[in-house]
Design a protein around this motif. Structure first.
Motif, PDB file in Angstrom:
ATOM      1  N   VAL A  78      58.073  40.528  48.429  1.00 20.33           N
ATOM      2  CA  VAL A  78      57.997  41.995  48.446  1.00 20.33           C
ATOM      3  C   VAL A  78      59.382  42.607  48.617  1.00 20.33           C
ATOM      4  CG1 VAL A  78      57.135  43.979  49.738  1.00 20.33           C
ATOM      5  CG2 VAL A  78      55.604  42.081  49.205  1.00 20.33           C
ATOM      6  N   SER A  79      60.208  42.032  49.476  1.00 21.97           N
ATOM      7  CA  SER A  79      61.569  42.551  49.667  1.00 21.97           C
ATOM      8  C   SER A  79      62.373  42.471  48.374  1.00 21.97           C
ATOM      9  CB  SER A  79      62.288  41.780  50.775  1.00 21.97           C
ATOM     10  OG  SER A  79      61.658  41.981  52.021  1.00 21.97           O
ATOM     11  N   ARG A  82      61.028  45.123  45.832  1.00 26.41           N
ATOM     12  CA  ARG A  82      61.434  46.490  46.173  1.00 26.41           C
ATOM     13  C   ARG A  82      62.933  46.679  45.990  1.00 26.41           C
ATOM     14  NH1 ARG A  82      57.934  48.823  51.193  1.00 26.41           N
ATOM     15  NH2 ARG A  82      59.568  50.397  50.973  1.00 26.41           N
ATOM     16  N   ALA A  85      63.525  46.974  42.240  1.00 22.50           N
ATOM     17  CA  ALA A  85      63.023  48.269  41.765  1.00 22.50           C
ATOM     18  C   ALA A  85      63.982  49.402  42.134  1.00 22.50           C
ATOM     19  CB  ALA A  85      61.642  48.535  42.349  1.00 22.50           C
ATOM     20  N   LEU A  86      64.518  49.340  43.342  1.00 27.91           N
ATOM     21  CA  LEU A  86      65.460  50.369  43.782  1.00 27.91           C
ATOM     22  C   LEU A  86      66.745  50.319  42.969  1.00 27.91           C
ATOM     23  CD1 LEU A  86      66.143  52.597  45.853  1.00 27.91           C
ATOM     24  CD2 LEU A  86      67.019  50.799  47.349  1.00 27.91           C
ATOM     25  N   ALA A  92      57.924  49.405  41.501  1.00 28.44           N
ATOM     26  CA  ALA A  92      57.448  48.117  41.987  1.00 28.44           C
ATOM     27  C   ALA A  92      55.944  48.238  42.204  1.00 28.44           C
ATOM     28  CB  ALA A  92      58.141  47.727  43.289  1.00 28.44           C
ATOM     29  N   GLU A 200      52.020  53.451  45.217  1.00 31.28           N
ATOM     30  CA  GLU A 200      52.776  53.321  46.453  1.00 31.28           C
ATOM     31  C   GLU A 200      53.651  52.068  46.410  1.00 31.28           C
ATOM     32  OE1 GLU A 200      50.216  53.318  49.794  1.00 31.28           O
ATOM     33  OE2 GLU A 200      49.416  55.328  49.424  1.00 31.28           O
ATOM     34  N   LYS A 201      54.745  52.114  47.162  1.00 31.40           N
ATOM     35  CA  LYS A 201      55.614  50.944  47.231  1.00 31.40           C
ATOM     36  C   LYS A 201      54.838  49.773  47.822  1.00 31.40           C
ATOM     37  CE  LYS A 201      59.882  53.592  47.817  1.00 31.40           C
ATOM     38  NZ  LYS A 201      61.021  53.892  48.732  1.00 31.40           N
ATOM     39  N   LYS A 203      53.707  46.550  49.920  1.00 29.49           N
ATOM     40  CA  LYS A 203      54.023  45.987  51.226  1.00 29.49           C
ATOM     41  C   LYS A 203      53.101  44.802  51.465  1.00 29.49           C
ATOM     42  CE  LYS A 203      51.105  49.374  53.606  1.00 29.49           C
ATOM     43  NZ  LYS A 203      51.077  50.438  54.639  1.00 29.49           N
TER      44      LYS A 203
END
Length: 225
Positions: A78-79, A82, A85-86, A92, A200-201, A203
């Protein structure tokens, strides 16, 4: 749109590049590591991109498995998703391991209710039930073996996941069983994410807390100053 999917939910460290418009996988890389996802994930992603003849700039989205699964592996995946994606200014998209397992089972047993079940230890099972159109009707939740058996029997569902055989044995009846792994094929994550779109992002989906907790005897009381 080209989409990158990554999965670190179980022992696999996997990535694939998927052409959403054509519905076609372009390239993949999969390592069965057990542990050490953080050290290998970016190399796995690079290998998938190389096979697909695509670069980071060609990607329109990043998909990632969000669990339930390995506590550490989920955080790594997940990290990374994200962060990419950033950096690339693209969405993401999170996909649960249970819905991916159900979707993979549905390709073998189309038009069936599917119960996705994963052994969670402590006599617990992570479960989610999906209808004939893969709509979520229960979960994801922690259940007991007896509850999962009752759910499978009452719905005559096809089963998928690491607890599938155990449920069939306990119920003493035959079930249609799809993948019995802890995670689905990486292309399934890509295909599902392509239908979801941005939201939503993502998690990590933890259905219970981490096993490691501070010992109460070492917790210091707060001092008023």
């Amino acid at each position: 749109m080209k989409l990158l999917a990554i999965d670190c939910a179980a022992t696999l460290c996997a990535a694939c590049v998927y052409d959403a418009a054509a519905g076609q996988e372009l390239g993949r890389s999969v390592l069965d590591l057990g542990k050490g996802h953080a050290e290998h994930l970016m190399a796995v992603i690079d290998a998938a991109l190389k096979e697909s003849r695509a670069g980071y700039a060609d990607l329109g989205a990043v998909a990632v498995s969000i669990g339930p699964g390995s506590f550490t592996g989920l955080r790594v995946g997940v990290s990374a998703a994200r962060g990419l994606a950033l950096a690339l200014k693209i969405p993401a998209i999170g996909v649960t391991t249970l819905e991916a397992l159900a979707a993979q089972a549905a390709t073998t047993f189309p038009g069936r209710t599917v119960l996705a079940v994963l052994d969670a230890g402590r006599e617990e099972i992570h479960a989610a039930l999906y209808d004939e159109l893969l709509g979520l009707t229960y979960g994801p939740a922690v259940t007991s073996l007896s509850e999962a058996v009752a759910m499978a029997t009452d719905t005559s569902a096809a089963l998928a996941g690491t607890a599938a055989a155990r449920i069939a044995t306990t119920a003493r009846r035959a079930f249609d069983i799809g993948p019995e792994a802890a995670t689905a094929d990486i292309a399934v994550y890509a295909r599902l994410a392509a239908t979801k779109g941005a939201g939503e992002k993502p998690k990590p989906l933890y259905l219970r807390g981490a096993d490691a907790k501070p010992q109460a005897g070492f917790i210091l009381s707060r001092q008023n100053t």
